[in-house]
Design a protein around this motif. Sequence first.
Motif, PDB file in Angstrom:
ATOM      1  N   ASP A   1      -3.080  -9.231  12.758  1.00 40.84           N
ATOM      2  CA  ASP A   1      -2.627  -8.219  12.236  1.00 40.84           C
ATOM      3  C   ASP A   1      -0.392  -8.631  13.442  1.00 40.84           C
ATOM      4  OD1 ASP A   1      -0.552  -5.870  11.301  1.00 40.84           O
ATOM      5  OD2 ASP A   1      -2.844  -5.669   9.760  1.00 40.84           O
TER       6      ASP A   1
ATOM      7  N   THR B   1      -0.537  -7.006   6.072  1.00 37.83           N
ATOM      8  CA  THR B   1      -1.338  -5.941   7.439  1.00 37.83           C
ATOM      9  C   THR B   1      -1.939  -4.206   7.334  1.00 37.83           C
ATOM     10  OG1 THR B   1       0.075  -4.410   8.972  1.00 37.83           O
ATOM     11  CG2 THR B   1       0.863  -4.835   7.151  1.00 37.83           C
ATOM     12  N   LYS B   2      -2.111  -3.992   7.874  1.00 39.27           N
ATOM     13  CA  LYS B   2      -2.776  -2.672   7.521  1.00 39.27           C
ATOM     14  C   LYS B   2      -2.259  -1.793   8.730  1.00 39.27           C
ATOM     15  CE  LYS B   2      -6.919  -3.706   7.888  1.00 39.27           C
ATOM     16  NZ  LYS B   2      -7.283  -5.247   8.134  1.00 39.27           N
ATOM     17  N   ASN B   3      -1.010  -1.328   9.054  1.00 35.75           N
ATOM     18  CA  ASN B   3      -0.820  -1.078   9.936  1.00 35.75           C
ATOM     19  C   ASN B   3       1.033   0.017   9.344  1.00 35.75           C
ATOM     20  OD1 ASN B   3       0.940   0.146  12.514  1.00 35.75           O
ATOM     21  ND2 ASN B   3      -0.757  -0.362  13.654  1.00 35.75           N
ATOM     22  N   ALA B   4       1.111   0.825   9.680  1.00 37.30           N
ATOM     23  CA  ALA B   4       2.790   1.941   8.784  1.00 37.30           C
ATOM     24  C   ALA B   4       3.309   1.336   9.871  1.00 37.30           C
ATOM     25  CB  ALA B   4       1.965   2.921   8.659  1.00 37.30           C
TER      26      ALA B   4
ATOM     27  N   VAL C   1       0.098  -4.889   1.497  1.00 35.56           N
ATOM     28  CA  VAL C   1      -0.857  -3.723   2.887  1.00 35.56           C
ATOM     29  C   VAL C   1      -2.600  -3.363   2.361  1.00 35.56           C
ATOM     30  CG1 VAL C   1      -1.095  -1.405   3.139  1.00 35.56           C
ATOM     31  CG2 VAL C   1       1.199  -2.849   2.469  1.00 35.56           C
TER      32      VAL C   1
ATOM     33  N   VAL D   1      -5.598  -1.724   1.702  1.00 36.35           N
ATOM     34  CA  VAL D   1      -6.968  -0.653   2.137  1.00 36.35           C
ATOM     35  C   VAL D   1      -8.466  -1.039   1.414  1.00 36.35           C
ATOM     36  CG1 VAL D   1      -5.671   2.092   1.401  1.00 36.35           C
ATOM     37  CG2 VAL D   1      -4.028  -0.052   1.367  1.00 36.35           C
TER      38      VAL D   1
ATOM     39  N   SER E   1      -3.808   2.059  11.274  1.00 37.27           N
ATOM     40  CA  SER E   1      -3.361   3.073  10.209  1.00 37.27           C
ATOM     41  C   SER E   1      -4.544   3.418   9.404  1.00 37.27           C
ATOM     42  CB  SER E   1      -1.933   2.510   9.768  1.00 37.27           C
ATOM     43  OG  SER E   1      -0.848   2.432  10.801  1.00 37.27           O
TER      44      SER E   1
ATOM     45  N   ARG F   1      -1.481   4.332   5.098  1.00 34.20           N
ATOM     46  CA  ARG F   1      -0.997   3.063   5.066  1.00 34.20           C
ATOM     47  C   ARG F   1      -0.780   2.796   3.235  1.00 34.20           C
ATOM     48  NH1 ARG F   1      -6.318   0.258   6.115  1.00 34.20           N
ATOM     49  NH2 ARG F   1      -6.906   1.479   7.818  1.00 34.20           N
TER      50      ARG F   1
END
Length: 364
Positions: A141, A171-174, A196, A198, A214, A219
Amino acid sequence: MPPVDPTAAYARKGRGAASNPEGRFESVRHQAEDDGWQSLLLDEDAPRPRTEVTGERARSVITRNDSPDIAFEQALNPYRGCEHGCIYCYARPSHGYLNLSPGLDFETRLRAKTNLAEVLRAELARPGYRPSPINIGSNTDPYQPVEKRWRLTRAALELLAECRHPCTLVTKNALVERDLDLLAAMAHENLVQVFVSVNSLDNHLAAKLEPRASAPHRRIKAIAALAEAGVPVGVLVAPIIPALNDHDMEAVLEQAHAAGARCAGYTVLRLPYELKTLFREWLALHAPQRAAHVMSLVQQMNGGRDYDSDFRTRMRGQGVFAQLLRRRFEVACRRHGYGRARDLQLDTARFVPPRKSSPQGELF
């Protein structure tokens, strides 16, 4: 305090892997033995392994892809290893090339490509370079927590924006919201698309499955922030793990669309190499009552094995359960009006090769 056995399998708060086994390229195996004097500390009072980041000088940063089941031709990964600690991460076995474990080492002993922008500039400036969208985050990521300090993803985006080079991000991060200034400007020129990831809306499950990413609801908010800024954003329900998070597929697609996602994709769980053992350990610790059922369905989707690397089926699986997942995904996408990720064609015609770095600077 007595020493901790790094190879023993037990739950560590804030980490995904339950152990730190040797990689498949190692010729030596270590096994700790208790001498009867409590020399092995295997409970939650054990000190937590800290994240260590080592800088490295990369010789190249753009990797090429020719796998028929992957949509992009070029990729870039600022980091090796990922602090998010997702237990299902298919990239874990790649840490073996560093003589490190795909277990705890993968999420605690990271490598940062400190000269990424410099090398990327040189590669983009090559006379024969042909632009095509670069995917950032195909392996690890780009917005994992250490990016707050190292800012390598930010540096790559600044260069791509300067050259008007298209890219996609996963990504999976805010933390992706930090770069909205760059992303919005690039989106205005049709140069970027963000995805993103999820795979569940259950915060308790996510805290164990992907401990330093996150939270799912955060997310969803990041999707809304990207969409509001005019950045094309999609959602990836990935990976889907049968009998663990598959029941959330429709709810994820509904909430992501309401937040502004306009394309969607999914993959099923993949367990290459050492990941098979690591995931089974995780199941035994965090979902023991359904562990056998989960693995039974995983094997049904992989021709009777834990993993099948066939390009035709590895992303979506095979068999009855895989067909059911595909049907559910298609129905939910039609209900909400999702398009396909490939429907958006990023602009490669705007690309302007950068000048190579020179000790003389810009004289003209």
